[in-house]
Design an enzyme around this catalytic site. Structure first.
Site, PDB file in Angstrom:
ATOM      1  N   ASN A 211       0.847  -1.197   0.000  1.00  9.94           N
ATOM      2  CA  ASN A 211       0.000   0.000   0.000  1.00  9.94           C
ATOM      3  C   ASN A 211       0.879   1.242   0.000  1.00  9.94           C
ATOM      4  O   ASN A 211       2.102   1.148   0.017  1.00  9.94           O
ATOM      5  CB  ASN A 211      -0.945  -0.018   1.212  1.00  9.94           C
ATOM      6  N   ASP A 280      -3.805  -6.471   4.715  1.00  8.71           N
ATOM      7  CA  ASP A 280      -4.821  -7.332   5.328  1.00  8.71           C
ATOM      8  C   ASP A 280      -4.841  -8.742   4.732  1.00  8.71           C
ATOM      9  O   ASP A 280      -5.373  -9.659   5.332  1.00  8.71           O
ATOM     10  CB  ASP A 280      -6.207  -6.692   5.160  1.00  8.71           C
ATOM     11  N   LYS A 290       9.159 -16.607 -10.835  1.00 12.45           N
ATOM     12  CA  LYS A 290       8.393 -15.525 -11.442  1.00 12.45           C
ATOM     13  C   LYS A 290       7.270 -16.136 -12.279  1.00 12.45           C
ATOM     14  O   LYS A 290       7.529 -16.972 -13.140  1.00 12.45           O
ATOM     15  CB  LYS A 290       9.323 -14.673 -12.320  1.00 12.45           C
ATOM     16  N   PHE A 324      -4.127   2.729  14.855  1.00 12.26           N
ATOM     17  CA  PHE A 324      -4.445   3.741  13.852  1.00 12.26           C
ATOM     18  C   PHE A 324      -5.615   3.243  13.017  1.00 12.26           C
ATOM     19  O   PHE A 324      -5.785   2.028  12.851  1.00 12.26           O
ATOM     20  CB  PHE A 324      -3.238   3.989  12.931  1.00 12.26           C
ATOM     21  N   LYS A 338     -12.943   0.078  16.082  1.00  8.20           N
ATOM     22  CA  LYS A 338     -11.607  -0.539  16.216  1.00  8.20           C
ATOM     23  C   LYS A 338     -11.090  -0.442  17.645  1.00  8.20           C
ATOM     24  O   LYS A 338     -10.411  -1.349  18.125  1.00  8.20           O
ATOM     25  CB  LYS A 338     -10.628   0.122  15.228  1.00  8.20           C
ATOM     26  N   LYS A 342     -10.428  -4.125  18.994  1.00  5.65           N
ATOM     27  CA  LYS A 342      -9.006  -4.492  19.134  1.00  5.65           C
ATOM     28  C   LYS A 342      -8.477  -4.139  20.524  1.00  5.65           C
ATOM     29  O   LYS A 342      -7.264  -4.201  20.757  1.00  5.65           O
ATOM     30  CB  LYS A 342      -8.192  -3.802  18.033  1.00  5.65           C
TER      31      LYS A 342
END
Ligand code: CTP
Length: 402
Positions: A211, A280, A290, A324, A338, A342
């Protein structure tokens, strides 16, 4: 404490008189250095009368004029005798000179000889401020660790409207006063475990899933925690940031590796801050070679990665756990979800859909969500400042839980 106040040649030079007065009211001894151009706007006598001290006006006219000092090495003495150098207004020309080490008058030679903290308050026409040359010089000066008090937006003497107006003298004096107060050491005794950056999950021997996280928020938090006296363990995904000093840095690539590194250091840590944007999903059976292209559509099966934060929530004991939440909508509601699911003590929520903040930016704008207080909005600021606010809030949770 002694402050050298460099005054550049600009219409805002008269505001430096107000700054001198404000600094003196806060207990600083102010030694004014004017450039030749500054003298075109304000007379040295104004500053001499205000500060009750000799005003330095020019390097090479030394020994002749009464209001200048007599030695050609006087700038060295001035550099040594002052704790902070503040330049207001800092013109585009002064910024360029400082950035590149040109030294052809008293102020620029003093700057080069000066080893203390530097505060620069630029003021200039909007186009001059926006020019890539000025912005590049500012980048150099910021990287050198100088504090830039950004100009305000507004109507300028040249008739333009935009950034360029010298910041209020009281804001510049605040910046100087902040530098003068010894750094907070409120994290002494804490061991802060911080995760930062993205993770990369291999898809085959050469490709991966990741990301846009740059790691800047996590690195800024780690540096701030060190500055405030903590021992820091930074678990970092792949980023292109300079290796930070005075902390243990563990480099990892995947979510699974990040999980292992975090769990290994869980026992010794007292605060855990999970800045990392962990992938995730991962490809459990990623081939070692490859994968070759074919004409056919391809699909890849992904499995969830381990949720490190959720696992920490189960094992945290009396440690403080800060998560976060990067969201594109329902910011506060998602952060609250969250926080509960969590078992965090605080969730730092940010909208990643706005440009200029969040992922891969130098600035951020966040909301701090805790169980005990209303959400605290932290307005847009450099990530270092956001980090400071996150740690402030963490430490007030620490006090509340004691
Ligand atoms: N996190 C983690 N391990 C994961 C995924 C996320 O530790 N495998 C942590 C992140 O470090 C961050 C927090 O969880 O502190 C929230 O991450 P985010 O991606 O916003 O949340 P998700 O749990 O993935 O939830 P969702 O995808 O529903 O937004």
């Amino acid at each position: 404490m002694n402050v050298a106040l460099g005054v550049g040649g600009g219409i805002a030079a008269y505001k430096a008189a107000e700054l001198a007065r404000d600094l003196m009211a806060r207990g600083f001894t102010v030694n004014v250095i004017m450039t030749r151009a500054a003298e075109e706007f304000v007379r040295p006598l104004t500053f001499a009368a205000l500060t009750g001290r000799k005003v330095i006006t020019n390097l090479f006219s030394a020994a002749s004029a009464e209001d200048t000092l007599s030695s050609a090495i006087e700038h060295i003495r001035v550099a040594q005798e002052n704790d902070i150098l503040v330049v207001a207004p800092a013109t585009a020309d002064l910024l360029a000179k400082f950035a590149h080490g040109l030294a052809d008058d008293f102020l620029s030679t003093t700057y080069l000889a000066f080893t203390g903290r530097v505060v620069l308050a630029p003021a200039m026409n909007t186009n001059m401020w926006n020019h890539p040359a000025t912005q590049a010089n500012l980048r150099i000066l910021r990287e050198r660790g100088h504090l830039i008090v950004d100009p305000d937006d507004g109507a300028l003497a040249c008739g333009m409207v935009g950034p360029g107006r010298l910041a209020e003298p009281s804001s510049i004096a605040d910046a100087v006063a902040n530098l003068a107060t010894p750094a907070k050491r409120d994290l002494e005794g804490e061991v802060v475990l911080i995760t930062a950056g993205p993770t990369q999950e291999p898809l085959d021997a050469v490709r991966y899933l990741s990301n846009r996280s740059s790691g800047k928020m996590g690195y800024a938090t780690a540096e701030e925690a060190v500055a405030r006296g903590a021992r820091v363990i930074l678990v970092s995904g792949p980023v292109s940031l300079a290796e930070p000093a005075n902390m243990e840095v563990i480099h990892v690539q995947t979510a699974a590796q990040m999980f292992d590194a975090v769990m290994q250091h869980l026992d010794e840590s007292t605060i855990i801050i999970k800045t990392a944007a962990v992938a995730d999903y991962h490809r459990a059976d990623a081939p070692q070679h490859k994968v070759k292209k074919t004409a056919a559509r391809m699909s890849i099966e992904l499995d969830p990665t381990v949720d490190i934060l959720a696992e920490l929530g189960r094992k945290k004991g009396d440690r403080l756990l800060i998560g976060f939440a990067a969201e594109t909508e329902n910011l506060i509601a998602e952060a609250r979800r969250k926080l509960e699911s969590k078992n965090c003590d605080m969730v730092v929520a940010n909208l990643v859909s706005q440009s200029g903040i969040g992922f891969d930016s130098d600035e951020n704008e966040v909301v701090l969500v805790t169980r005990t207080s209303d959400p605290i909005a932290v307005r847009r600021a450099p990530k270092k400042e956001i980090a400071a606010r996150i740690l402030d809030q963490t430490m007030s949770l620490r006090l509340a839980l004691r």
